[in-house]
Design a protein around this motif. Sequence first.
Motif, PDB file in Angstrom:
ATOM      1  N   SER A 174      -8.089  14.121  -5.987  1.00 50.76           N
ATOM      2  CA  SER A 174      -7.015  13.651  -5.120  1.00 50.76           C
ATOM      3  C   SER A 174      -5.803  13.268  -5.964  1.00 50.76           C
ATOM      4  O   SER A 174      -5.894  13.123  -7.189  1.00 50.76           O
ATOM      5  CB  SER A 174      -7.497  12.446  -4.307  1.00 50.76           C
ATOM      6  OG  SER A 174      -6.498  12.004  -3.411  1.00 50.76           O
ATOM      7  N   ALA A 175      -4.654  13.103  -5.317  1.00 48.97           N
ATOM      8  CA  ALA A 175      -3.458  12.648  -6.011  1.00 48.97           C
ATOM      9  C   ALA A 175      -3.302  11.139  -5.888  1.00 48.97           C
ATOM     10  O   ALA A 175      -2.251  10.589  -6.217  1.00 48.97           O
ATOM     11  CB  ALA A 175      -2.222  13.353  -5.461  1.00 48.97           C
ATOM     12  N   ASP A 176      -4.346  10.463  -5.418  1.00 48.77           N
ATOM     13  CA  ASP A 176      -4.329   9.018  -5.311  1.00 48.77           C
ATOM     14  C   ASP A 176      -5.739   8.482  -5.529  1.00 48.77           C
ATOM     15  O   ASP A 176      -6.667   9.239  -5.830  1.00 48.77           O
ATOM     16  CB  ASP A 176      -3.781   8.578  -3.950  1.00 48.77           C
ATOM     17  CG  ASP A 176      -4.642   9.070  -2.775  1.00 48.77           C
ATOM     18  OD1 ASP A 176      -5.704   9.686  -3.018  1.00 48.77           O
ATOM     19  OD2 ASP A 176      -4.255   8.842  -1.613  1.00 48.77           O
ATOM     20  N   THR A 177      -5.901   7.177  -5.386  1.00 46.51           N
ATOM     21  CA  THR A 177      -7.230   6.565  -5.465  1.00 46.51           C
ATOM     22  C   THR A 177      -7.736   6.172  -4.084  1.00 46.51           C
ATOM     23  O   THR A 177      -8.931   5.939  -3.911  1.00 46.51           O
ATOM     24  CB  THR A 177      -7.200   5.304  -6.358  1.00 46.51           C
ATOM     25  OG1 THR A 177      -6.258   4.361  -5.814  1.00 46.51           O
ATOM     26  CG2 THR A 177      -6.797   5.652  -7.782  1.00 46.51           C
ATOM     27  N   ALA A 178      -6.825   6.101  -3.112  1.00 42.56           N
ATOM     28  CA  ALA A 178      -7.189   5.613  -1.775  1.00 42.56           C
ATOM     29  C   ALA A 178      -8.192   6.521  -1.074  1.00 42.56           C
ATOM     30  O   ALA A 178      -9.174   6.043  -0.488  1.00 42.56           O
ATOM     31  CB  ALA A 178      -5.931   5.446  -0.920  1.00 42.56           C
ATOM     32  N   ARG A 179      -7.967   7.818  -1.126  1.00 38.65           N
ATOM     33  CA  ARG A 179      -8.857   8.737  -0.405  1.00 38.65           C
ATOM     34  C   ARG A 179     -10.238   8.843  -1.057  1.00 38.65           C
ATOM     35  O   ARG A 179     -11.252   8.828  -0.347  1.00 38.65           O
ATOM     36  CB  ARG A 179      -8.173  10.093  -0.240  1.00 38.65           C
ATOM     37  CG  ARG A 179      -7.002  10.017   0.752  1.00 38.65           C
ATOM     38  CD  ARG A 179      -6.197  11.302   0.811  1.00 38.65           C
ATOM     39  NE  ARG A 179      -5.131  11.217   1.822  1.00 38.65           N
ATOM     40  CZ  ARG A 179      -3.929  10.704   1.600  1.00 38.65           C
ATOM     41  NH1 ARG A 179      -3.626  10.219   0.415  1.00 38.65           N
ATOM     42  NH2 ARG A 179      -3.018  10.670   2.563  1.00 38.65           N
ATOM     43  N   PRO A 180     -10.325   8.954  -2.388  1.00 32.94           N
ATOM     44  CA  PRO A 180     -11.659   8.902  -2.996  1.00 32.94           C
ATOM     45  C   PRO A 180     -12.396   7.606  -2.670  1.00 32.94           C
ATOM     46  O   PRO A 180     -13.589   7.618  -2.380  1.00 32.94           O
ATOM     47  CB  PRO A 180     -11.354   9.007  -4.496  1.00 32.94           C
ATOM     48  CG  PRO A 180     -10.113   9.825  -4.553  1.00 32.94           C
ATOM     49  CD  PRO A 180      -9.297   9.327  -3.384  1.00 32.94           C
TER      50      PRO A 180
END
Length: 338
Positions: free
Chosen positions: A97-103
Motif C-alpha cells: 500500500s502507499a500508506d499504513t492505514a489500509r494494511p
Amino acid sequence: MDGVEMRSTIRLVVKALVICSLFSVTLVFAQDKQDKQGSRNAEVINVAVAANFAAPLKAYAEQFSRITGIEVNVTVASSGTLFAQIQHGAKFDVFLSADTARPQALIDAGKVHKDNMYQYAQGQLAFVYASDISPHIDAKPHKEEPYKEESIYLYKLVKQVTTTGSGKLAVANPLLAPYGEAAKNTLTHLDIWDEVQPSLVVGKNILQAYQYFTTGGVKGAFIAYSSVNIDSTVNTSIPNIHVIRVPEAFYQPITQALVINSNSKAVITPNVFNTLDTSDTKGVEHLTELTILPSHLFVQYLLSDAVQSSLPRWGYKRSVSAKASNEKASSTKSSEPT
C-alpha cells in the motif's frame, strides 16, 4: 564349481550390487535436487502494489525472479482499490500500500496476522507545472516562519495553473490514494483547498493524475516525486516544464507499508538476502533448499539492505523500520557466541 570359485563369484556379485546401490542413491539424490529446483521455479507469487510504487516493484520483482526462480505476478491500482479487492476475497499473497492505514485495517479486520505488516518505503510529494509565466526559483527557508517563502511560491503557482489555459489541476483521489490525500493536505496548508475545487481533475490513482499532465490535459499536477524522478521524458515531452518537491511539512508523512496476506506469522528475520552473495552460484542454489514460503522470501528481498539502499534512485526514502530491523538482526547475529 569348487569353494574358491564360489567365493570369488559371490564377491563379484556383492561388488556389483554395491555399485548399483550407490548409483541408484546418486540418481535419487540428483532427482530430488532437481525436483526441489523445479518446484521452486514453478512457484508463483501474486503481488498487489499501489500505483506510485509500480515501476520499482516490477524492477525488484524481476531481480528476485532471476535470483530465486520464483515468478512474481504484479497487479497495479490505487491503494484503496486494492484494499477493497482484498476485502472481497482477492487472492494476493502480498499487498504493498502507499500508506499504513489500509494494511492496519486488514489486521484490525482479522484478515492477516498482526505481525505481518512492514514499512517498506517513505514517499515524497512533488508538484509539476508547465507554464511560461513563472520561472522556477529555489526559495530559501524563512527564519521566523519555516517554509513561508515556499508556501507563498507554491500558492502562486497553483493560482496561476488554475487560471491559465484549461485552468485545471490534477490530483489523485484523496479517498483512494495516499498521494491524493497528501495533495489535499498541501492545498489545505496553503489555505486554497476550497478555492480550487472547481478546477480539480481527479485521477483514480497517482499515475492517472500524472497522465493528465503529460498528455497536456492540465497545466499542473500533484504527483509522486518518484514519477518524475524515473521518467526521462518529463523534461522533453512538455515545453517549459518545472518540478518542485513539496516540503514534507506541508503534508502528513507518506509511510508506505505492506502486508503478507496470511493469518500465520511470516518468517522475515533473519533476512537471508543480507548475507547472500548473488554472484555465488552455490549461495543462490541454497535458496532452493529453504523452507521459507515464497511470499515471505519476497518480502525479505524488499526489506533487504540492497533494495532499501537503492530506493533513493527511484525517488523514495528507505524505510526507517526496515533499517532498524536489519540493524537489530545484524546486532543479534554478531552478539551470538562463536
